[in-house]
Enzyme design. Sequence first.
Site, PDB file in Angstrom:
ATOM      1  N   ASP A  50       1.034   3.819   2.793  1.00 31.68           N
ATOM      2  CA  ASP A  50       1.519   3.343   4.099  1.00 31.68           C
ATOM      3  C   ASP A  50       3.039   3.236   4.151  1.00 31.68           C
ATOM      4  O   ASP A  50       3.679   3.670   5.113  1.00 31.68           O
ATOM      5  CB  ASP A  50       0.920   1.973   4.407  1.00 31.68           C
ATOM      6  CG  ASP A  50      -0.496   2.067   4.953  1.00 31.68           C
ATOM      7  OD1 ASP A  50      -1.055   1.018   5.286  1.00 31.68           O
ATOM      8  OD2 ASP A  50      -1.030   3.188   5.057  1.00 31.68           O
ATOM      9  N   THR A  51       3.627   2.601   3.140  1.00 33.54           N
ATOM     10  CA  THR A  51       5.027   2.172   3.300  1.00 33.54           C
ATOM     11  C   THR A  51       5.944   2.508   2.131  1.00 33.54           C
ATOM     12  O   THR A  51       7.106   2.129   2.143  1.00 33.54           O
ATOM     13  CB  THR A  51       5.086   0.643   3.523  1.00 33.54           C
ATOM     14  OG1 THR A  51       4.569  -0.018   2.345  1.00 33.54           O
ATOM     15  CG2 THR A  51       4.300   0.221   4.734  1.00 33.54           C
ATOM     16  N   ARG A  52       5.446   3.205   1.097  1.00 34.26           N
ATOM     17  CA  ARG A  52       6.289   3.462  -0.086  1.00 34.26           C
ATOM     18  C   ARG A  52       7.589   4.166   0.291  1.00 34.26           C
ATOM     19  O   ARG A  52       8.675   3.788  -0.153  1.00 34.26           O
ATOM     20  CB  ARG A  52       5.530   4.317  -1.105  1.00 34.26           C
ATOM     21  CG  ARG A  52       6.379   4.671  -2.341  1.00 34.26           C
ATOM     22  CD  ARG A  52       5.659   5.638  -3.270  1.00 34.26           C
ATOM     23  NE  ARG A  52       4.449   5.070  -3.792  1.00 34.26           N
ATOM     24  CZ  ARG A  52       4.383   4.234  -4.826  1.00 34.26           C
ATOM     25  NH1 ARG A  52       5.511   3.900  -5.435  1.00 34.26           N
ATOM     26  NH2 ARG A  52       3.235   3.758  -5.235  1.00 34.26           N
ATOM     27  N   ARG A  54       0.871  -1.180   0.000  1.00 33.77           N
ATOM     28  CA  ARG A  54       0.000   0.000   0.000  1.00 33.77           C
ATOM     29  C   ARG A  54       0.900   1.220   0.000  1.00 33.77           C
ATOM     30  O   ARG A  54       1.597   1.516   0.973  1.00 33.77           O
ATOM     31  CB  ARG A  54      -0.890  -0.002   1.250  1.00 33.77           C
ATOM     32  CG  ARG A  54      -1.834   1.210   1.353  1.00 33.77           C
ATOM     33  CD  ARG A  54      -2.965   1.091   0.357  1.00 33.77           C
ATOM     34  NE  ARG A  54      -3.986   2.100   0.569  1.00 33.77           N
ATOM     35  CZ  ARG A  54      -4.094   3.219  -0.164  1.00 33.77           C
ATOM     36  NH1 ARG A  54      -3.215   3.468  -1.127  1.00 33.77           N
ATOM     37  NH2 ARG A  54      -5.085   4.065   0.064  1.00 33.77           N
ATOM     38  N   GLY A  55       0.907   1.947  -1.130  1.00 35.44           N
ATOM     39  CA  GLY A  55       1.855   3.039  -1.304  1.00 35.44           C
ATOM     40  C   GLY A  55       1.770   4.093  -0.226  1.00 35.44           C
ATOM     41  O   GLY A  55       2.781   4.572   0.285  1.00 35.44           O
ATOM     42  N   GLY A  74      -7.404   3.583 -13.105  1.00 35.09           N
ATOM     43  CA  GLY A  74      -8.757   3.058 -13.245  1.00 35.09           C
ATOM     44  C   GLY A  74      -9.107   2.100 -12.129  1.00 35.09           C
ATOM     45  O   GLY A  74      -8.565   2.150 -11.031  1.00 35.09           O
ATOM     46  N   GLU A  99      -4.117  -7.161  -6.885  1.00 35.96           N
ATOM     47  CA  GLU A  99      -2.767  -7.705  -7.052  1.00 35.96           C
ATOM     48  C   GLU A  99      -2.601  -8.973  -6.228  1.00 35.96           C
ATOM     49  O   GLU A  99      -2.012  -9.963  -6.695  1.00 35.96           O
ATOM     50  CB  GLU A  99      -1.716  -6.681  -6.596  1.00 35.96           C
ATOM     51  CG  GLU A  99      -1.418  -5.606  -7.599  1.00 35.96           C
ATOM     52  CD  GLU A  99      -0.297  -4.687  -7.151  1.00 35.96           C
ATOM     53  OE1 GLU A  99      -0.125  -3.640  -7.774  1.00 35.96           O
ATOM     54  OE2 GLU A  99       0.399  -5.033  -6.166  1.00 35.96           O
TER      55      GLU A  99
END
Length: 1103
Positions: free
Chosen positions: A22-24, A19-20, A52, A86
């Site tokens: 949160d932790t990117r 999850r970008g 999309g 994903e």
Amino acid sequence: MAATTRSRASIYDVFLNFRGGDTRYGFTGNLYRALCDKGIHTFFDEKKLHRGEEITPALLKAIQESRIAITVLSKNYASSSFCLDELVTILHCKSEGLLVIPVFYNVDPSDVRHQKGSYGVEMAKHQKRFKAKKEKLQKWRIALKQVADLCGYHFKDGDAYEYKFIQSIVEQVSREINRAPLHVADYPVGLGSQVIEVRKLLDVGSHDVVHIIGIHGMGGLGKTTLALAVYNLIALHFDESCFLQNVREESNKHGLKHLQSILLSKLLGEKDITLTSWQEGASMIQHRLQRKKVLLILDDVDKREQLKAIVGRPDWFGPGSRVIITTRDKHLLKYHEVERTYEVKVLNQSAALQLLKWNAFKREKIDPSYEDVLNRVVTYASGLPLALEVIGSNLFGKTVAEWESAMEHYKRIPSDEILEILKVSFDALGEEQKNVFLDIACCFRGYKWTEVDDILRALYGNCKKHHIGVLVEKSLIKLNCYGTDTVEMHDLIQDMAREIERKRSPQEPGKCKRLWLPKDIIQVFKDNTGTSKIEIICLDSSISDKEETVEWNENAFMKMENLKILIIRNDKFSKGPNYFPEGLRVLEWHRYPSNCLPSNFHPNNLVICKLPDSCMTSFEFHGPSKKFGHLTVLKFDNCKFLTQIPDVSDLPNLRELSFEECESLVAVDDSIGFLNKLKKLSAYGCSKLKSFPPLNLTSLQTLELSQCSSLEYFPEIIGEMENIKHLFLYGLPIKELSFSFQNLIGLRWLTLRSCGIVKLPCSLAMMPELFEFHMEYCNRWQWVESEEGEKKVGSIPSSKAHRFSAKDCNLCDDFFLTGFKTFARVGHLNLSGNNFTILPEFFKELQLLRSLMVSDCEHLQEIRGLPPNLEYFDARNCASLTSSSKNMLLNQKLHEAGGTNFMFTGTSIPEWFDQQSSGPSSSFWFRNKFPAKLLCLLIAPVSTGIVVLNPKVFINGKFQEIRPYFGRHEIKSRLNLDHTYIFDLQASAFINNNRFEEMAREKEWNHVEVRYQSVLAYEKEKREEGVLDLESSIIKASGIHIFKESSMEEDIRFDDPYLSSSASESPSLLQTIAFGKRNSIAFFLFFSCFLFYYFGFSCQKFT
């Protein structure tokens, strides 16, 4: 049926699902960088490909092309429909071989599994949002439950260091990648039942015996393929494994010593094993492997001597070992008393048809109109897998009519003439493709691909790339087969190709295009029967015949005006040639018998010239009659009479120049420094060379000057050279490296070994890309300031180097005064074998230093400062260390930080240790939760060659395998003094992912024993040699300290709780002893008085 294995088809090693928001920019970003730093090719969605409502094709492709997927399940992970999509895709790919590793980052796995907490909240939101897509919701729920049930990693803030947590993940990924199976076959049809039969013969479950089995049958049946499949299936059950390929060919070309060296290097993890005879190799195999559980495959054995030298008897290998031999000769197995054998059969009709379909159509279901013709092809192929693969590849994409036409050709060939069946694929090649194939099959099979690439480029230019691609696609050749860098093909295919060439002129070899048989070549040379039809001569005799002098006609090449390639290896000729054809493009002649090339030779077309071990005294490259404009490779290695390298300015296309170990070479022309296309330059071992010209070689990638024992100055670098990444200088008397050395701006790894270095500029450490800097056996060198006097008060620039080594350099305390402080950012430091007496106080400032080695510093007395984050410390044989310094190394706070691994002289056991023993093992009991930090101690005069001991750990009597930090952990030597090992057991990466609780009995007491098996094995060996008494032990003490959390106080014991009626209430005798040294002494005195009183009273009573 999968066409390829996941490991072969993958583009990415790892796909990161996260999850970008949160932790990117935190955990996942750091994990990505750590993976990349290890060279692990990782897909990280930096471009934010989510668009999309659906997963994009780019992300879907990336998942499908990855070997491992790491799913970072963070607090808000479930809020993202993209992440969940994903995840569904990842778990679908798991069934196709994708390894999935979940990471629960600050979330409880049970929340993910049961969709509670934030996961429950977000799934409830999705349920409202996707009312009409119940199937999608259900897939997400199932995926979350499935991923939560997988073995993974759980991180919670405050429980551990995040960088160590990331390191453990990276280490597992690295292990998984390195453990990749060998490629077996694109379409492994009919292997399953055969693998089962062979595995039965191996009886892998029997650990106390050694089994040698044989797999035999005719060529082309798939013996090697079967052995590879079995190897992949069982390799993980052994300590070490080795697939020794092409034994027949390798032993003929290089001798048995070569094979023995490969085997020992692979199974012992040691490089450059040199053997003087095969008998020495056999003795070493027997001695070094008799205690190792190994898996060994010997592929394509054809002589008794090979078995005798490599697998003499079963007792050469440790209990549980397995050896598999593949051979065409069943008698060899009988001779070697191999009782367990398996004969590979041809494929039955059904399996053969299936294999043909996969090769011809890439699928199993086909148009029914092909069935009749396919059955006829199977009949003619006689169930030989190789024939089916080659024919199928040849007819891929062809119409029924084209298949029928091919069948008409097959009808003219008897079914037992397998070689002619294979020729059908050859006939389908284009004319130049045929020539490339025949060149390789007749002359260059087994050559390194780089050599073949150079030779074919000289003949066919860049077109050879296309031709090679066609040959690989049609299964006629294989590149990088079994992990080697050689060009390979099946024996039957090579036999087919050579038969085609032989039939050009079966009675007169001089009229053939290619000559490779020594007897044919020598006959043509003697009788001068060569013709203009000869284009390639490749004379590579067996090493056993190389000392025979060949008498020949020195005018033999005059009739060969179309000769393009001449390669002569392992043969000694009586005299040199009088003539070379002008069209010659490749000249490689080992031990060339003349001191110069023929005066009438015009090398206008020469591309490759290699004349190692020759009698050359000079080689003129300059002048109107000598045009070498096309020359790209020039080698004069081991030319003992060569005195100079002349002007090479007329060689503008030269890419590789080598004149190694030319012992009479005294001069090199300055023009060598301006060859702007030169990539490799080697003057290794030119012992009389005193100077080397300045260099401005912008394309140079490799420079080798080691062992030039008279070279006092490193060549001036007169322009920036960015392509040299590694530089290893060994055995040079050079006294300094000039400031121009820093023009090697791309240098990352620099090693100076046994050089006469006296001075090094401090600025050398500041080279922009320098990552590792090693110096060994360079006596008493010093740092010197640059000419500009760059040192400033209060401002010392730091080198980017991560590793620095100054080993066995006879350095004293003044070494630390100048230059050394530029390495303030170093992470690994090796100062072993020097003469300094202190480690200065400023070592406290080395925040990034994790590893420090000062072993064999016999004069080291005082440690005034230790780096605050030090984990690995080696002070073996530092006999002068003061007590205060040793106490510093036993500091409780230092070790309770976790991850430490220390070794130093001394016998003190810290008072803060919980338990100590005089035996070879220590133990404790736990319940509910395995201790997060566990420190072990051993006192013994032994060395493994590295600090790490790698003990055996048993939980409730069951062995828990520990993956070592690195290297091997057998005891290498006995030291003069007792040494203390103190190390964090948990720092080792456990194969069961640190989940000890899974091996323990829930809510019960569990017994843990730490046993030093390697020391016991060493003791046993020394007792057998008579060096150690039967009753003696070299282990002086062992111990354990557990960092107990307050909640764990009652869940850790050092006695057996089941032997006490009140195990949970009162401590036992052993536990009381373990409470500490002072309590132990007090109790011992009390207990002694009690025994004295009791036995004294009893004696009076009986008298």
